[in-house]
Structures are given as C-alpha cells and as structure tokens.
Design a protein around this motif. Structure first.
Motif, PDB file in Angstrom:
ATOM      1  N   LEU A 128       9.547 -16.387   6.873  1.00 16.49           N
ATOM      2  CA  LEU A 128       9.798 -15.000   7.230  1.00 16.49           C
ATOM      3  C   LEU A 128       8.845 -14.578   8.339  1.00 16.49           C
ATOM      4  O   LEU A 128       7.633 -14.704   8.207  1.00 16.49           O
ATOM      5  N   GLU A 129       9.404 -14.091   9.446  1.00 15.33           N
ATOM      6  CA  GLU A 129       8.591 -13.662  10.574  1.00 15.33           C
ATOM      7  C   GLU A 129       8.333 -12.166  10.471  1.00 15.33           C
ATOM      8  O   GLU A 129       9.253 -11.355  10.492  1.00 15.33           O
ATOM      9  N   LEU A 130       7.078 -11.825  10.313  1.00 17.07           N
ATOM     10  CA  LEU A 130       6.670 -10.427  10.269  1.00 17.07           C
ATOM     11  C   LEU A 130       5.542 -10.214  11.256  1.00 17.07           C
ATOM     12  O   LEU A 130       4.740 -11.121  11.503  1.00 17.07           O
ATOM     13  N   PRO A 131       5.441  -9.035  11.856  1.00 15.07           N
ATOM     14  CA  PRO A 131       4.278  -8.767  12.700  1.00 15.07           C
ATOM     15  C   PRO A 131       3.010  -8.745  11.872  1.00 15.07           C
ATOM     16  O   PRO A 131       3.047  -8.639  10.633  1.00 15.07           O
ATOM     17  N   ALA A 132       1.881  -8.880  12.559  1.00 11.82           N
ATOM     18  CA  ALA A 132       0.591  -8.911  11.851  1.00 11.82           C
ATOM     19  C   ALA A 132       0.409  -7.677  10.977  1.00 11.82           C
ATOM     20  O   ALA A 132      -0.112  -7.754   9.864  1.00 11.82           O
ATOM     21  N   LEU A 133       0.859  -6.514  11.478  1.00 13.44           N
ATOM     22  CA  LEU A 133       0.731  -5.283  10.706  1.00 13.44           C
ATOM     23  C   LEU A 133       1.550  -5.354   9.420  1.00 13.44           C
ATOM     24  O   LEU A 133       1.148  -4.845   8.380  1.00 13.44           O
ATOM     25  N   GLY A 134       2.708  -6.043   9.495  1.00 11.38           N
ATOM     26  CA  GLY A 134       3.540  -6.197   8.308  1.00 11.38           C
ATOM     27  C   GLY A 134       2.858  -7.023   7.234  1.00 11.38           C
ATOM     28  O   GLY A 134       2.865  -6.658   6.050  1.00 11.38           O
ATOM     29  N   TRP A 135       2.267  -8.160   7.629  1.00 14.35           N
ATOM     30  CA  TRP A 135       1.543  -8.986   6.666  1.00 14.35           C
ATOM     31  C   TRP A 135       0.374  -8.222   6.070  1.00 14.35           C
ATOM     32  O   TRP A 135       0.112  -8.283   4.865  1.00 14.35           O
ATOM     33  N   GLN A 136      -0.372  -7.499   6.919  1.00 14.60           N
ATOM     34  CA  GLN A 136      -1.531  -6.766   6.425  1.00 14.60           C
ATOM     35  C   GLN A 136      -1.118  -5.645   5.477  1.00 14.60           C
ATOM     36  O   GLN A 136      -1.817  -5.339   4.511  1.00 14.60           O
ATOM     37  N   SER A 137       0.042  -5.042   5.741  1.00 14.47           N
ATOM     38  CA  SER A 137       0.549  -4.003   4.839  1.00 14.47           C
ATOM     39  C   SER A 137       0.857  -4.585   3.469  1.00 14.47           C
ATOM     40  O   SER A 137       0.599  -3.953   2.435  1.00 14.47           O
ATOM     41  N   ILE A 138       1.407  -5.812   3.453  1.00 16.87           N
ATOM     42  CA  ILE A 138       1.670  -6.476   2.177  1.00 16.87           C
ATOM     43  C   ILE A 138       0.361  -6.725   1.434  1.00 16.87           C
ATOM     44  O   ILE A 138       0.265  -6.522   0.216  1.00 16.87           O
ATOM     45  N   VAL A 139      -0.681  -7.156   2.172  1.00 15.22           N
ATOM     46  CA  VAL A 139      -1.983  -7.402   1.550  1.00 15.22           C
ATOM     47  C   VAL A 139      -2.535  -6.109   0.944  1.00 15.22           C
ATOM     48  O   VAL A 139      -3.046  -6.099  -0.192  1.00 15.22           O
ATOM     49  N   ILE A 140      -2.441  -5.010   1.674  1.00  9.75           N
ATOM     50  CA  ILE A 140      -2.941  -3.722   1.173  1.00  9.75           C
ATOM     51  C   ILE A 140      -2.213  -3.334  -0.111  1.00  9.75           C
ATOM     52  O   ILE A 140      -2.831  -2.907  -1.103  1.00  9.75           O
ATOM     53  N   PHE A 141      -0.883  -3.509  -0.118  1.00  6.81           N
ATOM     54  CA  PHE A 141      -0.103  -3.186  -1.311  1.00  6.81           C
ATOM     55  C   PHE A 141      -0.533  -4.066  -2.487  1.00  6.81           C
ATOM     56  O   PHE A 141      -0.692  -3.576  -3.620  1.00  6.81           O
ATOM     57  N   VAL A 142      -0.727  -5.363  -2.234  1.00  7.82           N
ATOM     58  CA  VAL A 142      -1.115  -6.284  -3.307  1.00  7.82           C
ATOM     59  C   VAL A 142      -2.498  -5.941  -3.843  1.00  7.82           C
ATOM     60  O   VAL A 142      -2.743  -6.000  -5.059  1.00  7.82           O
ATOM     61  N   VAL A 143      -3.439  -5.562  -2.952  1.00 12.46           N
ATOM     62  CA  VAL A 143      -4.795  -5.206  -3.386  1.00 12.46           C
ATOM     63  C   VAL A 143      -4.757  -4.015  -4.341  1.00 12.46           C
ATOM     64  O   VAL A 143      -5.375  -4.032  -5.422  1.00 12.46           O
ATOM     65  N   PHE A 144      -4.004  -2.971  -3.972  1.00 14.12           N
ATOM     66  CA  PHE A 144      -3.928  -1.794  -4.843  1.00 14.12           C
ATOM     67  C   PHE A 144      -3.182  -2.116  -6.137  1.00 14.12           C
ATOM     68  O   PHE A 144      -3.570  -1.646  -7.211  1.00 14.12           O
ATOM     69  N   ALA A 145      -2.120  -2.932  -6.041  1.00 14.77           N
ATOM     70  CA  ALA A 145      -1.380  -3.300  -7.247  1.00 14.77           C
ATOM     71  C   ALA A 145      -2.252  -4.112  -8.197  1.00 14.77           C
ATOM     72  O   ALA A 145      -2.229  -3.886  -9.420  1.00 14.77           O
TER      73      ALA A 145
END
Length: 359
Positions: free
Chosen positions: A2-19
């Motif tokens: 899956l190709e995502l921009p760097a901001l997209g990957w980092q957004s996933i990381v932020i969501f996972v950290v809070f979850a």
C-alpha cells in the motif's frame, strides 16, 4: 504494498499510539485486580469472560450506564471540564515517546513515535504540569470541602514532587546533551560498540525519579489526595458515571506513560543487547535486505520496550498492595527536605564526573 504518503503512515502511527495507550490503561484495571488477588492469596476477577478478561468491558458498561449526578451548588461546566482535562493531558503525554526505531515501506521511512520534536522532555513536563488543573478544577467545582481539600493536597503534592523529578532529569540531560527522547534512546546503544544504559550512569537520579513518579501518579504510598479515611474519596468524591471513570482511567494512563518514560530515559528504550549483530546476521547469513532486517529489529525492540513498561506497571501495583500510605506531613517532608537536596547533589556529582571525563 500500500502506497501512502509519509504523513499518512505517521497518522497511522499516531492513531496506534493513542489506541495502545487506551487499551493498556483499560487492562491495567484488570491487572490491578489480578495482582492484588495474587499478593493477598485470594481469587481475583473470574466471572466476566474467561479468567475475568472481559471485566474492563463490564466496568465500562457500568460507568456509561450509571446515573449522571451534579451536586447542588456545583459549577456544572467546570464539573465536566475537570475529568476531561485530566484525561486529555494524560493521553497527550504519550505523543513524544519513541516506541520503536524507524520502519520503512517502499520509499517511506517513518518513526514509531507520535511526533518527534527536539524538546520531547519539555513537552512531557509541560503537559503533565497541566494535569493538576484537571484535579484542582474538579475538586473546586464539586462544592464539597472534602473534594476541595483533596484537590489542594494533589496540587501541592504534584508541585513538590515535580521539582525533584525535574531536577533528577537534569543530570540525564547533562549526559545526553539533548531534550529529544529519541536521541536519548539512540545514545544508549551505538552501532559497532556497547553503550551502557543510563541506569548505570544515573542510579541515584533513577531512584529519585521513581519515587517522584509514585507521587505524580497519586499511587500508594503517595495517594493522599484520595485518602478514604480522611477525605471520603478525595477530589472525585462527588463524581459518578463516566466522569468518575475518566479520573480513574487517567491515573492508569499516567502510570503507562511514566513507565514508558523511565524505560526510555534509564533502560535503553527500544534498544536491546546485540541488536546490531542480530541485524547483520540476517543480512549477511540469511540474505535479507537491510530494510527488512531493520524492520524486524525495530519490531523486536518495540516488544522489548513494552516488556520493560509492563515490568514497571507490575512494580507500581506490587508497591500499592504491599506498603501503607504516608501521612501528609511525611509526604511533604520527604519531597522538600530529602528528595530535592538529593537531586541537587546528583546534579553537582554528575557535573563533576563530566568535568573529569568519568562519564
């Protein structure tokens, strides 16, 4: 892939950290009961699901369905804002903690960290300092003298122990020369050589930080703000439903965050022994690509960091069910007359060791 921009990957990381922060804090309530039962030689939660694993969900349903209650004469706006502020500040603290090294997918390289800023420790201290407002506002808005007294105790306790905690960290910052939690972690394991963890260089600073962490999270033996024998229930005496749940939940989020900070500052964070040798073995002997080998080492390091965090969480709960609480005068005397002078001594000693090239 899956190709995502760097901001997209980092957004996933932020969501996972809070979850993850919410999930771990949720099951800390279950772990508290299990560990208490183990230490007191009794049966723990065993009714809600197999081995009681659904007990946190049962607690959540109970909290959400309980009757909303507002005391007479209470400031209704601030009465709601207090627990919300306590929960928000607890969650914001986890944003700068590096839970792992870098991961790469295709041409995208990102950190297993919500946000990477070069003032990570200042961020945590700034956000944690705001948490006392949630307690103070809740106690004042309740229109209850016991709640107000508990809130005043919490505010004075947090201010007292934040001083010693901050001064104990100055020694670590003197050694590392940076406020970035990621840089502090990386300095504890340098490729090509063995770099000792900061616990070896700062044993006294770690002990001071650990004691202050108990006071900052209002855990026994420093849970004076909610001392039942004196203050009924402390600053959240008048709270019910999920507003009470947010106060109780924020305590466990704070335990998770402070355990992660101690693991990062003093125990190498996501580093583990022989990680670079293991990576080179995968590349040279097994023919893996460097990026794939690094991704595996990053995942192993993240698992290692969470094991360190869980060890500290267990220690917090072990102490709670082992030691009685201090008197309030003992609490304040320990902070002002023992821990702060020890922290100043540790700073002077660290400066001397740096000056003479020992560390």
């Amino acid at each position: 892939m899956l190709e995502l921009p760097a901001l997209g990957w980092q957004s996933i990381v932020i969501f996972v950290v809070f979850a993850l922060s919410l999930l771990i804090a949720t099951y800390c309530t279950y772990a508290e009961r299990v560990i208490a039962a183990f230490l007191q030689d009794r049966v723990g939660p065993d009714r809600a699901g197999p081995y009681g694993l659904l007990q946190p969900l049962a607690d959540a349903v109970k909290m959400f369905t309980k009757e909303e209650f507002f005391p007479g004469g209470a400031n209704k706006v601030l009465f709601v804002v207090g627990p919300c502020l306590a929960m928000i500040t607890a969650l914001m603290s986890s944003a700068v903690i590096p839970f792992g090294n870098t991961m790469s997918f295709g041409n995208n390289l990102f950190f297993l960290q919500g946000i990477e800023v070069n003032i990570g420790m200042l961020w945590i201290f700034g956000v944690v300092s705001l948490g006392v407002y949630g307690v103070m506002i809740g106690g004042w808005a309740s229109n209850n003298k016991f709640s107000l007294l508990g809130a005043v105790r919490a505010a004075s306790q947090n201010i007292s122990y934040e001083l010693a905690m901050g001064m104990s960290l100055i020694a670590v910052l003197m050694i590392s020369g940076t406020l970035s939690l990621r840089e502090i972690t990386l300095q504890q394991s340098v490729a090509g050589e063995w770099q000792v963890w900061n616990i070896v260089k700062q044993p006294l600073g770690f002990i001071i930080f650990l004691v202050c962490a108990f006071a900052e999270t209002n855990r026994t033996p420093f849970d004076l703000p909610e001392c039942e024998t004196e203050l009924v229930g402390g600053y959240h005496t008048e709270y019910s439903s999920m507003k009470l749940g947010l106060y109780l939940f924020s305590e466990y989020v704070n335990i998770f965050v402070v355990s992660a900070v101690m693991s990062v500052l003093y125990f190498g964070g996501f580093n583990f022994p022989f990680q670079y040798e293991l990576r080179d073995w995968f590349v040279n002997s097994q023919g893996w690509e460097l990026a794939s080998a690094q991704n595996l080492i990053t995942l192993l390091g993240t698992v290692g960091l969470f094991l360190k965090i869980f060890a500290f969480i267990f220690f917090f709960m072990w102490i709670r069910w082992t030691l009685p609480r201090f008197r309030y005068d003992q609490l304040m005397r320990l902070g002002w007359t023992i821990l702060i002078p020890l922290a100043v001594f540790n700073i002077v000693l660290t400066g001397a060791l740096i000056l003479f090239g020992v560390i």
